[in-house]
Scaffold this motif. Structure first.
Motif, PDB file in Angstrom:
ATOM      1  N   ARG A   7       2.923  -0.986   0.521  1.00 29.28           N
ATOM      2  CA  ARG A   7       2.152  -1.018   1.750  1.00 29.28           C
ATOM      3  C   ARG A   7       0.893  -1.893   1.386  1.00 29.28           C
ATOM      4  NH1 ARG A   7      -0.343   4.646   2.171  1.00 29.28           N
ATOM      5  NH2 ARG A   7      -1.267   3.473   3.775  1.00 29.28           N
ATOM      6  N   CYS A   8       0.573  -3.067   2.406  1.00 29.65           N
ATOM      7  CA  CYS A   8      -0.618  -3.380   2.393  1.00 29.65           C
ATOM      8  C   CYS A   8      -1.391  -3.342   3.684  1.00 29.65           C
ATOM      9  CB  CYS A   8      -0.406  -4.801   2.236  1.00 29.65           C
ATOM     10  SG  CYS A   8      -1.901  -5.981   1.824  1.00 29.65           S
ATOM     11  N   PHE A   9      -2.187  -2.289   3.739  1.00 29.53           N
ATOM     12  CA  PHE A   9      -2.773  -1.785   4.826  1.00 29.53           C
ATOM     13  C   PHE A   9      -4.511  -2.043   4.720  1.00 29.53           C
ATOM     14  CE2 PHE A   9      -2.738   1.628   1.915  1.00 29.53           C
ATOM     15  CZ  PHE A   9      -4.035   2.243   1.991  1.00 29.53           C
ATOM     16  N   ALA A  10      -4.891  -2.425   3.654  1.00 29.78           N
ATOM     17  CA  ALA A  10      -6.558  -2.367   3.468  1.00 29.78           C
ATOM     18  C   ALA A  10      -6.821  -3.419   2.662  1.00 29.78           C
ATOM     19  CB  ALA A  10      -6.853  -0.846   2.843  1.00 29.78           C
ATOM     20  N   ALA A  73     -10.267 -13.396  -4.356  1.00 28.53           N
ATOM     21  CA  ALA A  73     -10.351 -12.954  -5.674  1.00 28.53           C
ATOM     22  C   ALA A  73      -9.235 -13.461  -6.413  1.00 28.53           C
ATOM     23  CB  ALA A  73     -10.513 -11.553  -6.002  1.00 28.53           C
ATOM     24  N   ASP A  74      -8.385 -13.845  -5.544  1.00 27.21           N
ATOM     25  CA  ASP A  74      -6.872 -14.446  -6.436  1.00 27.21           C
ATOM     26  C   ASP A  74      -6.203 -13.321  -7.263  1.00 27.21           C
ATOM     27  OD1 ASP A  74      -5.001 -16.237  -6.449  1.00 27.21           O
ATOM     28  OD2 ASP A  74      -5.737 -17.307  -8.421  1.00 27.21           O
ATOM     29  N   ILE A  75      -6.404 -12.168  -6.585  1.00 25.96           N
ATOM     30  CA  ILE A  75      -6.013 -10.894  -6.986  1.00 25.96           C
ATOM     31  C   ILE A  75      -5.583  -9.741  -6.334  1.00 25.96           C
ATOM     32  CG2 ILE A  75      -8.065  -9.714  -8.063  1.00 25.96           C
ATOM     33  CD1 ILE A  75      -6.965  -9.281 -10.467  1.00 25.96           C
ATOM     34  N   CYS A  76      -4.638  -8.827  -6.553  1.00 30.30           N
ATOM     35  CA  CYS A  76      -4.439  -7.710  -5.630  1.00 30.30           C
ATOM     36  C   CYS A  76      -4.810  -6.333  -6.474  1.00 30.30           C
ATOM     37  CB  CYS A  76      -3.129  -7.602  -5.211  1.00 30.30           C
ATOM     38  SG  CYS A  76      -2.892  -8.829  -3.806  1.00 30.30           S
ATOM     39  N   GLU A  77      -5.538  -5.462  -5.841  1.00 33.02           N
ATOM     40  CA  GLU A  77      -5.714  -3.892  -6.459  1.00 33.02           C
ATOM     41  C   GLU A  77      -4.341  -3.416  -6.199  1.00 33.02           C
ATOM     42  OE1 GLU A  77      -8.834  -0.595  -6.508  1.00 33.02           O
ATOM     43  OE2 GLU A  77      -9.455  -2.283  -5.442  1.00 33.02           O
ATOM     44  N   GLN A  78      -3.664  -2.682  -6.956  1.00 35.78           N
ATOM     45  CA  GLN A  78      -2.459  -1.951  -6.692  1.00 35.78           C
ATOM     46  C   GLN A  78      -2.336  -0.622  -7.345  1.00 35.78           C
ATOM     47  OE1 GLN A  78       0.204  -4.988  -8.081  1.00 35.78           O
ATOM     48  NE2 GLN A  78       0.267  -4.563 -10.249  1.00 35.78           N
ATOM     49  N   PHE A  79      -2.008   0.414  -6.650  1.00 38.22           N
ATOM     50  CA  PHE A  79      -1.844   1.779  -7.476  1.00 38.22           C
ATOM     51  C   PHE A  79      -0.816   2.349  -6.361  1.00 38.22           C
ATOM     52  CE2 PHE A  79      -5.531   1.154  -4.318  1.00 38.22           C
ATOM     53  CZ  PHE A  79      -5.128   1.897  -3.205  1.00 38.22           C
ATOM     54  N   TYR A  80      -0.195   3.455  -7.266  1.00 38.95           N
ATOM     55  CA  TYR A  80       0.631   4.369  -6.617  1.00 38.95           C
ATOM     56  C   TYR A  80      -0.082   5.536  -5.988  1.00 38.95           C
ATOM     57  CZ  TYR A  80       4.282   7.558  -6.473  1.00 38.95           C
ATOM     58  OH  TYR A  80       5.206   9.090  -6.027  1.00 38.95           O
ATOM     59  N   GLU A  81       0.276   5.914  -4.657  1.00 44.67           N
ATOM     60  CA  GLU A  81       0.007   6.973  -4.147  1.00 44.67           C
ATOM     61  C   GLU A  81       0.870   8.070  -4.068  1.00 44.67           C
ATOM     62  OE1 GLU A  81      -3.326   6.023  -0.873  1.00 44.67           O
ATOM     63  OE2 GLU A  81      -1.794   4.567  -0.751  1.00 44.67           O
ATOM     64  N   ALA A  82       0.818   9.432  -4.869  1.00 46.04           N
ATOM     65  CA  ALA A  82       1.775  10.408  -5.141  1.00 46.04           C
ATOM     66  C   ALA A  82       2.020  10.828  -3.518  1.00 46.04           C
ATOM     67  CB  ALA A  82       1.410  11.382  -5.968  1.00 46.04           C
ATOM     68  N   ASP A  83       0.987  11.140  -2.810  1.00 46.36           N
ATOM     69  CA  ASP A  83       1.148  11.947  -1.596  1.00 46.36           C
ATOM     70  C   ASP A  83       1.617  11.116  -0.370  1.00 46.36           C
ATOM     71  OD1 ASP A  83      -1.165  10.246  -1.583  1.00 46.36           O
ATOM     72  OD2 ASP A  83      -2.263  11.335   0.123  1.00 46.36           O
ATOM     73  N   ARG A  84       1.658   9.793  -0.591  1.00 42.37           N
ATOM     74  CA  ARG A  84       2.592   9.081   0.350  1.00 42.37           C
ATOM     75  C   ARG A  84       3.739   8.544  -0.271  1.00 42.37           C
ATOM     76  NH1 ARG A  84      -2.912   6.896   1.887  1.00 42.37           N
ATOM     77  NH2 ARG A  84      -3.262   7.676   3.886  1.00 42.37           N
ATOM     78  N   ASN A  85       3.862   8.672  -1.727  1.00 46.35           N
ATOM     79  CA  ASN A  85       5.239   8.147  -2.499  1.00 46.35           C
ATOM     80  C   ASN A  85       5.438   6.607  -2.114  1.00 46.35           C
ATOM     81  OD1 ASN A  85       7.164   8.220  -4.392  1.00 46.35           O
ATOM     82  ND2 ASN A  85       8.653   8.219  -2.856  1.00 46.35           N
ATOM     83  N   ALA A  86       4.366   5.985  -2.360  1.00 43.83           N
ATOM     84  CA  ALA A  86       3.986   4.517  -1.919  1.00 43.83           C
ATOM     85  C   ALA A  86       3.352   3.649  -2.876  1.00 43.83           C
ATOM     86  CB  ALA A  86       3.659   4.421  -0.447  1.00 43.83           C
ATOM     87  N   ILE A  87       3.494   2.531  -3.132  1.00 47.90           N
ATOM     88  CA  ILE A  87       2.663   1.498  -3.871  1.00 47.90           C
ATOM     89  C   ILE A  87       1.669   0.982  -2.751  1.00 47.90           C
ATOM     90  CG2 ILE A  87       2.562  -0.461  -5.270  1.00 47.90           C
ATOM     91  CD1 ILE A  87       5.238   0.601  -6.429  1.00 47.90           C
TER      92      ILE A  87
END
Length: 158
Positions: A7-10, A73-87
């Motif tokens: 997901r890319c929502f923010a 910034a030529d970079i993305c912050e990425q993380f796994y959200e367990a409650d949504r089971n989404a990256i």
């Protein structure tokens, strides 16, 4: 076979200012999600909004600051959200503000601090945030960023 959605929502924005002693980064203490944790500016992309427009709006809404310059910034912050089971993948921006501007936080935050990059890396809770901060310091503080990362549309929008 199961699949984990991406997901890319923010967006995420590292707000910096130049002081005599060097650059400082703005951290905000969260009130609602991640209560009590120190984070950079972040927020959801609204319908019809470009990511860079979200970055400028979120900086204004969360801090009352106006960016003099906004860079990808030529970079993305990425993380796994367990409650949504989404990256989640958030494009990161660097907002440069005048050192004399006053911060006015909204109700999403309980306090703010301008700190050095070293202090910020000790304060933020997640490795992904530290990775982003290290990248921003290396590419926007320790060296002059390439002009290709400057959001040129910003000057026409404001």
């Amino acid at each position: 076979m199961g699949e984990i959605p991406i997901r890319c929502f923010a967006v995420s924005v590292v707000v910096i200012r130049k002081r005599t002693a060097g650059y400082e980064v703005l951290l905000l203490r969260r009130n609602h999600t991640l209560i009590g944790e120190w984070c950079q500016v972040a927020g959801g992309i609204e319908d019809g909004e470009k990511a860079w427009e979200t970055a400028l709006r979120e900086v204004r809404e969360e801090t009352g600051l106006n960016c003099d310059f906004l860079y990808s910034a030529d970079i993305c912050e990425q993380f796994y959200e367990a409650d949504r089971n989404a990256i989640s993948m958030l494009p990161v921006f660097v907002g440069v503000v005048d050192a004399e501007q006053t911060v006015f936080i909204n109700d999403e935050h309980s306090e703010f601090q301008w700190v050095s990059f070293a202090e910020a890396m000790e304060m933020v809770p997640f490795a992904g945030q530290r990775h982003v901060l290290k990248h921003v310091e290396a590419e926007f503080v320790n060296r002059k960023p390439t002009g290709h990362l400057l959001i040129h549309e910003m000057s026409r929008k404001i």
